[in-house]
Design a protein around this motif. Structure first.
Motif, mmCIF file in Angstrom:
data_model
loop_
_atom_site.group_PDB
_atom_site.id
_atom_site.type_symbol
_atom_site.label_atom_id
_atom_site.label_comp_id
_atom_site.label_asym_id
_atom_site.label_seq_id
_atom_site.Cartn_x
_atom_site.Cartn_y
_atom_site.Cartn_z
ATOM 1 N N LEU A 564 46.711 21.415 -12.209
ATOM 2 C CA LEU A 564 46.711 20.458 -11.116
ATOM 3 C C LEU A 564 47.387 19.170 -11.557
ATOM 4 N N GLU A 565 47.578 18.234 -10.637
ATOM 5 C CA GLU A 565 48.285 16.997 -10.951
ATOM 6 C C GLU A 565 47.334 15.801 -10.928
ATOM 7 N N THR A 566 47.613 14.876 -11.813
ATOM 8 C CA THR A 566 46.752 13.697 -11.930
ATOM 9 C C THR A 566 46.744 12.863 -10.660
ATOM 10 N N ASN A 567 47.850 12.853 -9.930
ATOM 11 C CA ASN A 567 47.898 12.023 -8.723
ATOM 12 C C ASN A 567 47.037 12.577 -7.589
ATOM 13 N N ALA A 568 46.437 13.766 -7.796
ATOM 14 C CA ALA A 568 45.497 14.307 -6.805
ATOM 15 C C ALA A 568 44.244 13.432 -6.712
ATOM 16 N N PHE A 569 44.027 12.582 -7.739
ATOM 17 C CA PHE A 569 42.851 11.697 -7.761
ATOM 18 C C PHE A 569 43.168 10.285 -7.277
ATOM 19 N N SER A 570 44.420 10.014 -6.962
ATOM 20 C CA SER A 570 44.836 8.631 -6.725
ATOM 21 C C SER A 570 44.143 7.976 -5.535
ATOM 22 N N ARG A 571 43.782 8.740 -4.537
ATOM 23 C CA ARG A 571 43.148 8.161 -3.338
ATOM 24 C C ARG A 571 41.629 8.064 -3.466
ATOM 25 N N HIS A 582 37.450 23.210 -18.098
ATOM 26 C CA HIS A 582 38.620 24.091 -18.235
ATOM 27 C C HIS A 582 39.715 23.725 -17.230
ATOM 28 N N VAL A 583 39.836 22.439 -16.943
ATOM 29 C CA VAL A 583 40.830 21.954 -15.982
ATOM 30 C C VAL A 583 42.022 21.378 -16.738
ATOM 31 N N LYS A 584 43.223 21.756 -16.297
ATOM 32 C CA LYS A 584 44.455 21.213 -16.871
ATOM 33 C C LYS A 584 45.155 20.348 -15.831
ATOM 34 N N LEU A 585 45.535 19.128 -16.269
ATOM 35 C CA LEU A 585 46.235 18.210 -15.380
ATOM 36 C C LEU A 585 47.576 17.844 -15.992
ATOM 37 N N ARG A 586 48.564 17.681 -15.143
ATOM 38 C CA ARG A 586 49.846 17.171 -15.620
ATOM 39 C C ARG A 586 50.198 15.910 -14.844
ATOM 40 N N GLY A 587 50.921 15.034 -15.512
ATOM 41 C CA GLY A 587 51.288 13.767 -14.901
ATOM 42 C C GLY A 587 50.732 12.599 -15.686
ATOM 43 N N CYS A 588 51.076 11.392 -15.274
ATOM 44 C CA CYS A 588 50.579 10.205 -15.961
ATOM 45 C C CYS A 588 49.200 9.826 -15.434
ATOM 46 N N TYR A 589 48.443 9.060 -16.262
ATOM 47 C CA TYR A 589 47.057 8.722 -15.943
ATOM 48 C C TYR A 589 46.877 7.259 -15.541
ATOM 49 N N ALA A 590 47.990 6.557 -15.304
ATOM 50 C CA ALA A 590 47.886 5.131 -15.026
ATOM 51 C C ALA A 590 47.046 4.840 -13.784
ATOM 52 N N LYS A 591 47.095 5.721 -12.773
ATOM 53 C CA LYS A 591 46.345 5.523 -11.532
ATOM 54 C C LYS A 591 45.184 6.518 -11.395
ATOM 55 N N PHE A 592 44.745 7.023 -12.546
ATOM 56 C CA PHE A 592 43.727 8.069 -12.517
ATOM 57 C C PHE A 592 42.328 7.456 -12.503
ATOM 58 N N CYS A 593 41.683 7.415 -11.371
ATOM 59 C CA CYS A 593 40.248 7.094 -11.254
ATOM 60 C C CYS A 593 39.824 5.929 -12.137
ATOM 61 N N SER A 594 40.280 4.762 -11.834
ATOM 62 C CA SER A 594 39.996 3.607 -12.690
ATOM 63 C C SER A 594 38.532 3.170 -12.650
ATOM 64 N N GLY A 595 37.782 3.637 -11.649
ATOM 65 C CA GLY A 595 36.389 3.215 -11.541
ATOM 66 C C GLY A 595 35.381 4.199 -12.117
ATOM 67 N N SER A 608 44.932 14.526 -27.824
ATOM 68 C CA SER A 608 44.456 13.143 -27.871
ATOM 69 C C SER A 608 44.377 12.600 -26.450
ATOM 70 N N ILE A 609 43.582 11.549 -26.268
ATOM 71 C CA ILE A 609 43.448 10.944 -24.940
ATOM 72 C C ILE A 609 44.679 10.067 -24.706
ATOM 73 N N PRO A 610 45.373 10.281 -23.584
ATOM 74 C CA PRO A 610 46.568 9.480 -23.319
ATOM 75 C C PRO A 610 46.284 7.983 -23.332
ATOM 76 N N VAL A 611 47.259 7.209 -23.784
ATOM 77 C CA VAL A 611 47.108 5.759 -23.896
ATOM 78 C C VAL A 611 46.898 5.113 -22.529
ATOM 79 N N ASP A 612 47.489 5.706 -21.468
ATOM 80 C CA ASP A 612 47.364 5.110 -20.129
ATOM 81 C C ASP A 612 46.122 5.597 -19.377
ATOM 82 N N PHE A 613 45.239 6.313 -20.093
ATOM 83 C CA PHE A 613 44.013 6.820 -19.452
ATOM 84 C C PHE A 613 43.088 5.638 -19.181
ATOM 85 N N PRO A 614 42.672 5.408 -17.910
ATOM 86 C CA PRO A 614 41.855 4.223 -17.574
ATOM 87 C C PRO A 614 40.383 4.424 -17.956
#
Length: 648
Positions: A564-571, A582-595, A608-614
Motif C-alpha cells: 500500500l502507499e503512505t499517502n493513503a493515510f494523508s487525510r 505484516h503491512v508494507k508501505l511505499r512512499g515518503c512519510y513526511a505527511k504520514f499521520c503526524s498525530g 531502519s525507521i525513515p528520517v521523515d517518519f513523524p
C-alpha cells in the motif's frame, strides 16, 4: 415497564410453579361436623370478600379415593384452609385431602399457602393425635394399611406446626370475630403472591443456594446483599427465585422491579415509595406528596415488622435514598437485596454480602439454549453442531441464549447456518439493545469513548500499558477503566489484563458500526476488510481515530497488491491509534499521520525507521518481529516508550 407489586386477590394470577390458579381458597373440612354451621359461615364470608373459594358440596361418601375434581381443585388453589374439628380425623377422605394438600405445598416451594384452623381442638391434640383423634386412629389402625396410617399421622404432625388460628385463643370462642380474622389473614397472604419466573431455570440451584442460606439464617442484624453483574446475566431471575422461596418467612415483603426505569418517569421516586408502602402494608393505599414525606411513612412501616425488600435494577444512590437512608431504620432481622449493574453502588461498610453473578457453564448454556429452541434439555441430532457454535457465541449469557434460541425455534438447518454467519458480522439487535443500557448509563462521553477504544483495539492488553497510551490521547484512563469495571463493562484479570465479554465487545463495535454505513466515516476501524479497502482506495477521513490492519488476513492476495502507499493515510488527520501487522508501505512519510500516539507495527519491513517518519507525538512505539537493523539512520532524538525487539 411498571414495577412488580403485590397482586389484587380478586384478580387472576399465575404461580411460577403451578400455572394458573382457579381458586383463591380450597376449604377442607369434616362435613358432618361443620358443613351447615361454622364452615358455611366461613365460606360465605370468604366469597363476600371476593375470594374464589372451593368447597365440596357432595354429602355422599366418596368411595375409596379422592374425587378427580377435588384433586384438581387442590392443585389449582392458591391457599388451603383446613378446618380441624373433633371428628376431622375420623374421615379417611379428610386425611387423604390433608396429605395431598401438604404434597402440593412441598412441590411448589411454599407457593401454596396452608392455613390450619383449629375450630374445637387444639394444635397439640392434632400434633400428637390425642383425645378424639386418638379414638379415630385406633379405628384406622384396624381397617387401613399401616403405611397409609403412618402418612396420616405425619401429615397431622406437620400441619400442626404451621402457623394457624385457634378459636379459643384468638376470638375467645366468638365465631363471627374468628371468621373475620381468618378472612383478613387470607387477604394478607393472597396479597403477597409469588412472582412469575421462567419454568426453565437452568443452573439456578447453585446460584441461589448461598443467598437462601443468608436469608434463612436467623439474626437480629439488618442485612444488605448486593447482586451485581452485566446486563442479561440473570440478576433479576436469581432475585425473584430467592424471593419466592423466602418471602413468607417475613412479616412483610416487597419486590420492586425496574427501579431505574420507573425512577426516570415523572414523579418516579414517589411511585416507588407508594408501591413499597402498599406491599408492606398489605395493599393499604397511602397518599404521598413528595419524597421526604414518603421516607417518613416508609420508616414508620419498616420499623415495626421484619421485612424482605428486593430493589431490582438500581443504578444510582438517589434511588436507594428514596427508600431508606440507613439500614438501622429497619426492624431487626429484616433483609434487603439489591440487584445492579454497578459493583460500587454502595460503600463496602454498608453491605453485608456481595454476590457477583457468573456466566453459565458450557453444559448449562447448551441446556438452556435447547429448552428455548427444542423444548427439551438437549439439541436435536441434526442441529448439534450449529447449537454448539451458537452457544459458544453467547458466552454463557442467559439473555443471549434465550433470545437466539427462541428466534431459531422451528427453523431449518440452512437458516441456522445463515444466522450464524450473520452474527459473526452483525450482532443480534435485541441483545445489543439490552447490553447497551450499561454503556448509555456511563456518566459522560469520556468514559463512553474510552470504552469504545478498548472494545475496538485493546482487549487483552495490560492495564498500565493501555493507560500509558490513552493518557497520551487526553483520557483519564485509570479512573475511566474503574468506571467501566463499576458498570460491569470490563474486568481486570489476575494478570492485570483488561478483559471484556465477547457480547459486550460486540455491542461496543456495533455502536461504532452504526455511526455510518461507510466504514471510512466511522471513528474506529477494526475490521481488517474495511481497513484494507480504505487504504487501497485512499478514502480515509479525519473522522477515523484508530485503525487496525493485519495483511495475514488476506493470504490469497498476491504480493504486489499487498503493498500500500503512505499517502493513503494523508487525510486521516485525527488518527491516533494505529495497529499494523505484516503491512508494507511505499512512499515518503513526511505527511504520514503526524498525530499518532500509539503505533504498533508488527513485522515492520524496513531495516531502519525513515528520517521523515513523524514520531513527535508518539507515546508508545511497538515494532516486534521487524526487520530493523538500526532504529534510525543518523540521530533521531525522541521521548519514546519503546518496545522494539530484534527481528526473528
Amino acid at each position: 415497564m411498571a414495577l412488580v407489586r403485590a397482586a389484587d386477590p380478586q384478580t387472576s394470577f399465575v404461580s411460577s410453579t403451578s400455572g394458573y390458579c382457579r381458586y383463591h381458597v380450597f376449604l377442607s373440612f369434616r362435613g358432618q361436623d361443620t358443613r351447615k354451621t361454622f364452615t358455611d359461615h366461613l365460606y360465605t364470608a370468604l366469597v363476600n370478600a371476593g375470594f374464589r373459594t372451593f368447597r365440596d358440596y357432595d354429602e355422599v361418601e366418596r368411595g375409596e379415593g379422592i374425587k378427580p375434581e377435588l384433586q384438581k381443585a387442590i392443585k389449582h388453589s392458591r391457599t388451603s384452609v383446613i378446618v380441624f374439628s373433633k371428628d376431622y380425623a375420623s374421615s379417611r377422605w379428610c386425611l387423604d385431602e390433608l396429605v395431598m394438600i401438604l404434597e402440593r405445598k412441598r412441590k411448589t416451594s411454599d407457593a401454596h399457602v396452608v392455613l390450619p384452623v383449629f375450630y374445637d381442638v387444639y394444635p397439640s391434640h392434632v400434633k400428637k393425635q390425642t383425645g378424639s383423634l386418638a379414638k379415630a386412629f385406633a379405628r384406622h389402625q384396624k381397617t387401613q394399611p399401616l403405611p397409609k396410617v403412618k402418612a396420616w399421622r405425619e401429615a397431622l404432625a406437620e400441619v400442626a406446626d404451621l402457623a394457624g388460628m385457634v378459636l379459643q385463643n384468638q376470638a375467645h370462642g366468638y365465631e363471627s370475630k374468628f371468621i373475620k380474622k381468618i378472612v383478613k389473614v387470607i387477604g394478607d397472604k393472597l396479597s403477597r403472591t409469588p412472582l412469575s419466573v421462567s419454568p426453565n431455570l437452568v443452573g439456578m440451584h447453585s446460584r441461589v443456594e448461598r443467598i437462601n442460606f443468608w436469608l434463612q439464617r436467623r439474626s437480629t442484624d439488618v442485612g444488605i446483599l448486593v447482586i451485581y453483574g452485566m446486563s442479561g446475566i440473570g440478576k433479576t431471575t436469581i432475585a425473584k427465585t430467592v424471593y419466592n422461596s423466602n418471602f413468607r418467612i417475613f412479616e412483610g415483603s416487597s419486590f420492586l422491579e425496574n427501579i431505574k426505569e420507573v425512577s426516570q418517569q415523572p414523579n418516579g421516586l414517589v411511585q416507588i415509595q407508594t408501591l413499597l408502602l402498599s406491599d408492606i402494608l398489605n395493599g393499604r393505599k397511602m397518599k404521598i406528596s413528595n419524597v421526604s414525606e414518603g421516607l417518613i411513612k416508609i420508616e414508620d412501616a419498616i420499623s415495626s415488622k421484619r421485612v424482605l425488600l428486593v430493589l431490582d435494577d438500581v443504578d444510582h444512590t438517589d434511588q436507594l435514598d428514596a427508600v431508606f437512608q440507613m439500614k438501622d431504620q429497619f426492624y431487626p432481622g429484616s433483609k434487603i437485596i439489591i440487584t445492579t449493574r454497578r459493583a460500587r453502588l454502595l460503600k463496602a461498610h454498608q453491605v453485608t454480602e456481595v454476590y457477583a453473578v457468573e456466566t453459565l457453564t458450557q453444559e448449562e448454556s447448551l441446556e438452556l439454549f435447547s429448552w428455548h429452541t427444542f423444548g427439551q434439555d438437549h439439541p436435536i441430532e441434526d442441529y448439534i453442531e450449529y447449537s454448539e457454535k451458537l452457544v459458544d457465541h453467547c458466552g454463557g449469557l442467559p439473555l443471549a441464549l434465550k433470545v437466539l434460541g427462541s428466534s431459531l425455534l422451528g427453523e431449518s438447518v440452512c437458516l441456522w447456518k445463515s444466522a450464524l454467519e450473520k452474527l459473526e458480522v452483525i450482532p443480534n439487535g435485541e441483545i445489543i439493545n439490552k447490553l447497551r443500557v450499561s454503556y448509555d448509563s456511563l456518566q459522560d462521553d469520556h468514559d463512553q469513548k474510552l470504552f469504545l477504544h478498548i472494545a475496538c483495539f485493546f482487549i487483552g492488553m495490560d492495564k498500565d500499558y493501555i493507560a500509558k497510551i490513552l493518557d497520551g490521547c487526553d483520557f483519564y484512563t485509570i479512573v475511566g477503566i474503574q468506571n467501566l469495571i463499576d458498570r460491569c463493562l470490563v474486568i481486570i484479570d489476575r494478570w492485570d489484563k483488561v478483559r471484556m465479554h465477547d457480547l459486550i465487545c460486540g455491542m461496543g463495535r456495533e455502536i461504532v458500526r452504526l455511526e455510518s454505513k461507510e466504514p471510512w466515516k466511522r471513528s474506529r476501524v477494526w475490521h481488517h476488510k474495511d481497513s484494507f479497502k480504505i487504504l487501497k482506495e485512499k478514502n480515509g477521513t479525519e473522522t477515523i481515530e484508530g485503525l487496525v490492519l493485519d495483511m495475514h488476513m488476506y493470504p490469497t492476495i498476491n504480493s504486489n497488491e499487498k503493498v500500500l502507499e503512505t499517502n493513503a493515510f494523508s487525510r486521516m488527520q485525527e488518527l491516533k491509534l494505529l495497529h499494523l501487522s505484516h503491512v508494507k508501505l511505499r512512499g515518503c512519510y513526511a505527511k504520514f499521520c503526524s498525530g499518532l500516539r500509539w503505533l504498533c507495527w508488527l513485522e515492520f519491513p524496513l531495516d531502519s525507521i525513515p528520517v521523515d517518519f513523524p514520531l513527535g507525538s508518539i507515546i508508545v512505539l511497538e515494532m516486534q518481529y521487524s526487520g530493523l537493523r538500526q532504529v534510525f539512520k543518523g540521530t533521531k532524538p525522541t521521548k519514546l516508550y519503546q518496545r522494539i525487539s530484534e527481528a526473528r
